[in-house]
Design an enzyme around this catalytic site. Structure first.
Site, PDB file in Angstrom:
ATOM      1  CB  ALA A 143      -0.934  -0.011   1.199  1.00 33.28           C
ATOM      2  CG  HIS A 198       7.133  -2.867   1.778  1.00 32.66           C
ATOM      3  ND1 HIS A 198       5.912  -3.043   1.158  1.00 32.66           N
ATOM      4  CD2 HIS A 198       6.886  -2.533   3.054  1.00 32.66           C
ATOM      5  CE1 HIS A 198       4.950  -2.807   2.047  1.00 32.66           C
ATOM      6  NE2 HIS A 198       5.511  -2.518   3.207  1.00 32.66           N
ATOM      7  CG  ASN A 222       2.123  -9.951   5.455  1.00 31.16           C
ATOM      8  OD1 ASN A 222       2.141 -10.184   6.656  1.00 31.16           O
ATOM      9  ND2 ASN A 222       1.203 -10.456   4.666  1.00 31.16           N
ATOM     10  CG  ASP A 251      -4.335  -9.058  10.985  1.00 27.78           C
ATOM     11  OD1 ASP A 251      -3.766 -10.093  10.566  1.00 27.78           O
ATOM     12  OD2 ASP A 251      -4.519  -8.050  10.278  1.00 27.78           O
ATOM     13  N   GLY A 252      -5.038 -12.533  12.046  1.00 25.75           N
ATOM     14  CA  GLY A 252      -5.840 -13.530  11.361  1.00 25.75           C
ATOM     15  C   GLY A 252      -6.043 -13.255   9.888  1.00 25.75           C
ATOM     16  CG  HIS A 254      -1.470  -8.643   7.705  1.00 22.84           C
ATOM     17  ND1 HIS A 254      -2.570  -7.973   8.180  1.00 22.84           N
ATOM     18  CD2 HIS A 254      -0.839  -7.793   6.864  1.00 22.84           C
ATOM     19  CE1 HIS A 254      -2.600  -6.750   7.666  1.00 22.84           C
ATOM     20  NE2 HIS A 254      -1.557  -6.620   6.865  1.00 22.84           N
ATOM     21  CG  ASP A 277       1.457  -2.547   8.882  1.00 18.12           C
ATOM     22  OD1 ASP A 277       1.823  -1.365   8.832  1.00 18.12           O
ATOM     23  OD2 ASP A 277       1.305  -3.258   7.868  1.00 18.12           O
TER      24      ASP A 277
END
Length: 390
Positions: A143, A198, A222, A251-252, A254, A277
């Site tokens: 993002a 990233h 990620n 968080d379930g 990611h 995040d």
């Protein structure tokens, strides 16, 4: 003088392990003592406040290394009042220490914004600044606005460090890009954590970054190539190297629970740091938001870019990450405390003051009920959320 507070009867998670029916004594802003059983300090009801926490857990205040906002307010683009609103929101959820994370933007804007954040860090409202971008890979931009990405030129990295006036804590880089390794060395020289993230790096390129001084994996799994059996990529390099702490967003969304278990198995509890995040919607609700220059739609608590549908941060708060880790992932409470308090405090160089319940440290603590729901938060000896006990 504020009365001495004696928190007694709880399951207290200390660096040495969990004590049933233990107590913590708070004097002023600091922890004065911990004990394996009830404590009765000298004084009267006017000078001693006793809180009976039987049936509850008492753990250190949470420390978030990577957070972009909350409560409808942004750390990435908002003014000082927005940042303070986000900080207050996360404190209500147990985060007593927080690093404000920026996102990719124009370099001059980032430098000006860092100056404002540095003033808040100087006041003690935040624990410093994390630059996530613009020195990241367009192949794994997530993002971030691709038009604003750039290679990590050490001179530009230095510009942001200087703009933070000593409060730059961490910078996320795609270290395989031109200038990446020199930028890692520059960050280390100035006492700033170099984080790999990233990134489209290979296994070998990632090892080179760690050898240069990188010590954190930005939200492991990620925004980086997946683990492959012929091309192990950055995930393998970051998990296997004992010099690296890996960030996890629990968080379930990611991470699959099996990926989280894989990280804990290979890195061990001393090398995992839970982060949120979080973006503006954390602790606020669904709707449309801006993350830097990009528009985000939050639906059912999941944030995605309006254009492209990439996951755009999270709406996570660390109390939810804690509960999920214990009740869904079945991690020992002591492991979760390490990941959510002790390890990030150590990374920030603040473990002499925060991150564990020990005499002399700041009285930052969280009270959880037997279902691991948050019922109390204390920061520097003052209740942010006062426990309402029967």
């Amino acid at each position: 003088m504020a009365p001495t507070k004696v928190l007694t009867g709880a399951r207290v998670v200390l660096p040495t392990g969990t004590v049933d029916g233990g107590s913590v004594t708070v004097e002023g802003t600091r922890i004065a003592a911990t004990a394996p059983g009830p404590t009765t300090p000298a004084g009267t009801s006017d000078t001693v406040e006793t809180v009976d926490l039987r049936g509850h857990w008492l753990v250190p205040g949470f420390v978030d290394l990577h957070n972009h906002g909350g409560g409808g307010a942004s750390f990435a683009g908002g003014g000082a009042e927005d940042v303070l609103q986000g900080v207050r929101t996360h404190r209500l959820h147990g985060t007593t220490t927080l690093v404000a994370s920026a996102v990719t933007g124009d370099l001059d804007f980032l430098a000006r914004h860092a100056g404002m954040l540095a003033e808040l860090a100087q006041q003690g409202d935040i624990a410093g600044i994390h630059f996530e971008g613009p020195f990241i890979s367009p192949c794994r931009k997530g993002a971030h606005d691709e038009s604003l990405l750039r290679d990590p030129d050490p001179a530009e990295v230095r510009k942001l460090i200087d703009a933070a006036h000593g409060h730059a804590r961490m910078m996320t880089l795609a270290t395989e890009l031109p200038g990446g390794l020199d930028s890692v060395r520059l960050l280390v020289e100035h006492g700033v954590i170099a984080a790999v993230g990233h990134t489209d790096a290979t296994y070998e390129q990632t090892l080179a970054a760690v050898d240069a001084g990188a010590t954190v994996a930005t939200h492991l799994f990620n925004a980086m190539p997946p683990l492959g059996h012929r091309a192990p990529g950055p995930i393998t390099a970051l998990l296997e190297d004992e010099r690296v702490t890996v960030e996890l967003i629990n968080d379930g969304t990611h991470l699959h629970p099996a990926a989280l278990q894989l990280a804990f198995h290979h890195a061990g509890r001393e090398r995992v740091a839970f982060i949120t995040d979080a973006m503006d919607a954390a602790g606020f609700g669904d709707g449309r938001y801006m993350l830097g220059p990009l528009e985000v739609e939050v639906a059912d608590g999941v944030a995605r870019l309006v254009e492209g549908n990439s996951i755009a941060g999270s709406t996570l708060t660390l109390d939810r990450a804690f509960k999920r880790a214990v009740t869904v992932d079945k991690l020992p409470v002591e492991d979760v405390v390490a990941a959510i308090s002790a390890n990030p405090a150590r990374l920030l160089g603040l473990d002499d003051r925060i991150g564990s319940l020990e005499p002399g440290k700041d009285a930052d603590l969280v009270v959880l009920d037997d279902a691991f729901d948050l019922v109390g938060v204390m920061r520097r000896g003052e209740w942010v959320v006062a426990p309402q006990l029967a």
